[in-house]
Design a protein around this motif. Sequence first.
Motif, PDB file in Angstrom:
ATOM      1  N   ASN A 171      -5.009  40.560 -99.767  1.00 53.18           N
ATOM      2  CA  ASN A 171      -5.448  39.826 -98.586  1.00 53.18           C
ATOM      3  C   ASN A 171      -6.749  39.115 -98.894  1.00 53.18           C
ATOM      4  O   ASN A 171      -7.565  39.618 -99.663  1.00 53.18           O
ATOM      5  N   ASP A 172      -6.932  37.958 -98.284  1.00 54.24           N
ATOM      6  CA  ASP A 172      -8.206  37.248 -98.394  1.00 54.24           C
ATOM      7  C   ASP A 172      -9.144  37.775 -97.319  1.00 54.24           C
ATOM      8  O   ASP A 172      -8.873  37.618 -96.132  1.00 54.24           O
ATOM      9  N   VAL A 173     -10.208  38.413 -97.747  1.00 53.01           N
ATOM     10  CA  VAL A 173     -11.127  39.079 -96.829  1.00 53.01           C
ATOM     11  C   VAL A 173     -12.482  38.370 -96.860  1.00 53.01           C
ATOM     12  O   VAL A 173     -13.145  38.338 -97.903  1.00 53.01           O
ATOM     13  N   ARG A 183      -6.942  25.353 -93.446  1.00 56.54           N
ATOM     14  CA  ARG A 183      -6.028  25.613 -92.345  1.00 56.54           C
ATOM     15  C   ARG A 183      -4.572  25.524 -92.782  1.00 56.54           C
ATOM     16  O   ARG A 183      -3.692  26.147 -92.201  1.00 56.54           O
ATOM     17  N   ALA A 184      -4.312  24.755 -93.836  1.00 53.74           N
ATOM     18  CA  ALA A 184      -2.925  24.550 -94.246  1.00 53.74           C
ATOM     19  C   ALA A 184      -2.303  25.797 -94.866  1.00 53.74           C
ATOM     20  O   ALA A 184      -1.092  25.898 -94.977  1.00 53.74           O
ATOM     21  N   LEU A 185      -3.125  26.740 -95.293  1.00 53.87           N
ATOM     22  CA  LEU A 185      -2.597  27.904 -96.001  1.00 53.87           C
ATOM     23  C   LEU A 185      -2.301  29.007 -95.006  1.00 53.87           C
ATOM     24  O   LEU A 185      -3.165  29.449 -94.275  1.00 53.87           O
ATOM     25  N   LYS A 186      -1.075  29.460 -94.971  1.00 56.08           N
ATOM     26  CA  LYS A 186      -0.711  30.552 -94.075  1.00 56.08           C
ATOM     27  C   LYS A 186      -0.853  31.871 -94.820  1.00 56.08           C
ATOM     28  O   LYS A 186      -0.437  32.007 -95.952  1.00 56.08           O
ATOM     29  N   LEU A 187      -1.396  32.849 -94.139  1.00 54.41           N
ATOM     30  CA  LEU A 187      -1.740  34.087 -94.835  1.00 54.41           C
ATOM     31  C   LEU A 187      -0.892  35.287 -94.420  1.00 54.41           C
ATOM     32  O   LEU A 187      -1.198  36.407 -94.777  1.00 54.41           O
ATOM     33  N   GLY A 188       0.117  35.060 -93.615  1.00 53.58           N
ATOM     34  CA  GLY A 188       1.028  36.155 -93.355  1.00 53.58           C
ATOM     35  C   GLY A 188       0.562  37.134 -92.294  1.00 53.58           C
ATOM     36  O   GLY A 188       1.380  37.815 -91.691  1.00 53.58           O
ATOM     37  N   ALA A 189      -0.733  37.288 -92.063  1.00 52.34           N
ATOM     38  CA  ALA A 189      -1.208  38.220 -91.048  1.00 52.34           C
ATOM     39  C   ALA A 189      -0.870  37.669 -89.670  1.00 52.34           C
ATOM     40  O   ALA A 189      -1.050  36.499 -89.406  1.00 52.34           O
ATOM     41  N   THR A 199     -15.287  35.048 -99.907  1.00 49.51           N
ATOM     42  CA  THR A 199     -13.993  35.672 -99.618  1.00 49.51           C
ATOM     43  C   THR A 199     -13.547  36.482-100.828  1.00 49.51           C
ATOM     44  O   THR A 199     -13.600  36.002-101.961  1.00 49.51           O
ATOM     45  N   LEU A 200     -13.120  37.702-100.573  1.00 47.15           N
ATOM     46  CA  LEU A 200     -12.710  38.643-101.626  1.00 47.15           C
ATOM     47  C   LEU A 200     -11.205  38.860-101.568  1.00 47.15           C
ATOM     48  O   LEU A 200     -10.620  38.998-100.489  1.00 47.15           O
ATOM     49  N   ARG A 201     -10.583  38.894-102.763  1.00 43.56           N
ATOM     50  CA  ARG A 201      -9.157  39.241-102.857  1.00 43.56           C
ATOM     51  C   ARG A 201      -8.976  40.274-103.964  1.00 43.56           C
ATOM     52  O   ARG A 201      -9.352  40.010-105.114  1.00 43.56           O
ATOM     53  N   SER A 226      -6.834  41.536 -89.758  1.00 39.44           N
ATOM     54  CA  SER A 226      -7.396  40.477 -88.918  1.00 39.44           C
ATOM     55  C   SER A 226      -8.328  39.560 -89.672  1.00 39.44           C
ATOM     56  O   SER A 226      -8.749  38.547 -89.155  1.00 39.44           O
ATOM     57  N   ASP A 227      -8.664  39.910 -90.919  1.00 44.07           N
ATOM     58  CA  ASP A 227      -9.616  39.071 -91.636  1.00 44.07           C
ATOM     59  C   ASP A 227      -8.971  37.897 -92.346  1.00 44.07           C
ATOM     60  O   ASP A 227      -9.657  37.029 -92.854  1.00 44.07           O
ATOM     61  N   CYS A 228      -7.665  37.901 -92.417  1.00 52.84           N
ATOM     62  CA  CYS A 228      -7.005  36.813 -93.123  1.00 52.84           C
ATOM     63  C   CYS A 228      -7.379  35.439 -92.595  1.00 52.84           C
ATOM     64  O   CYS A 228      -7.478  34.499 -93.358  1.00 52.84           O
ATOM     65  N   PRO A 229      -7.606  35.266 -91.281  1.00 58.50           N
ATOM     66  CA  PRO A 229      -7.955  33.921 -90.817  1.00 58.50           C
ATOM     67  C   PRO A 229      -9.267  33.397 -91.357  1.00 58.50           C
ATOM     68  O   PRO A 229      -9.571  32.230 -91.197  1.00 58.50           O
ATOM     69  N   ALA A 230     -10.071  34.237 -91.978  1.00 60.39           N
ATOM     70  CA  ALA A 230     -11.268  33.693 -92.629  1.00 60.39           C
ATOM     71  C   ALA A 230     -10.889  32.608 -93.610  1.00 60.39           C
ATOM     72  O   ALA A 230     -11.555  31.591 -93.749  1.00 60.39           O
ATOM     73  N   LYS A 231      -9.794  32.815 -94.323  1.00 64.52           N
ATOM     74  CA  LYS A 231      -9.276  31.776 -95.213  1.00 64.52           C
ATOM     75  C   LYS A 231      -8.764  30.599 -94.405  1.00 64.52           C
ATOM     76  O   LYS A 231      -8.943  29.447 -94.761  1.00 64.52           O
TER      77      LYS A 231
END
Length: 300
Positions: free
Chosen positions: A146-148, A14-20, A91-93, A4-9
């Motif tokens: 994941n971008d956290v 907003r243009a980048l989709k993170l798959g979550a 944000t951590l990856r 659920s943290d992917c939307p932090a990115k």
Amino acid sequence: RWASDCPAKECLHRALKLGAKGKEVDNFVDQLKSEGETIISTSGKRGSDVSKVLPPPVNMESVHLRVEEKISLACGRDGGLQNMEVLGMVTLRVTDEKNGRIRLIINNNDNKGLQLQTHPNVDKKLFTAESVIGLKNPEKSFPLNNDVGVLKWRLQTTDESLIPLTINCWPSESGSGCNVNIEYELQEENLELNDVVICIPVPSGVGAPVIGDLDGEYKHDSRRNLLEWCLPVIDANNKTGSLEFSIAGQPNDFFPINVSFVSKHSYCDIQVTKVSHVDGDSSVRFSTETSFVVDKYVIE
């Protein structure tokens, strides 16, 4: 789960989709919206401009950190800061599972009165006592690939001394129209602002402005009726500058003035200085990218 943290990115780009996907993600986005986090969304052309100017680092380590800030500011034409808000996030990856159980040592040199907030899965007591970001359960790992978003902050102020770049515009009427003097001053001397554009509205149908003294470069966009004052770099060595021009018109014609810039230096001095393993406290190699960009910067 951290999916659920992917939307932090997503809140920042907003243009980048993170798959979550799924309900967890929707709930997290709603939570961010309720906290005003959507203000740091990037949209339209400005986002693509930022990505061109601030490309990701070439040598990304298996632990990669992004420190991202956005400013929204409105000033009165006669002085006075109506509102200024800076929103930031770390944000951590992690891309190597052997580096999943780590802690981030934060150096917080803020003297502006930020509000800081850690992610719910982060040990808040550890952060408050030692400025260290680690999971509540130290046996768990940060999620892979994941971008956290682990830490976010907010500064809201009407303190004029905290304005990073002041813009002062003096239009004075003359017999043939207006003489306009504009100057900038960098108040936060530790910043380096790149690709600064100060957009001044000019009247239509009266020809191009006659430029007098000028620091930097200018462009007259007759289609949009704008005079764009362009400065590649504003820093401590180039902290003030001015532009003079004359054109037919009245003083009110030259507002609102809009400013845009990008920077690889953060406004709020928060940095990750070290990453270490939970077990043994040995150091972990990491890479960092920092950006400070404009959401809105207007003199009305």
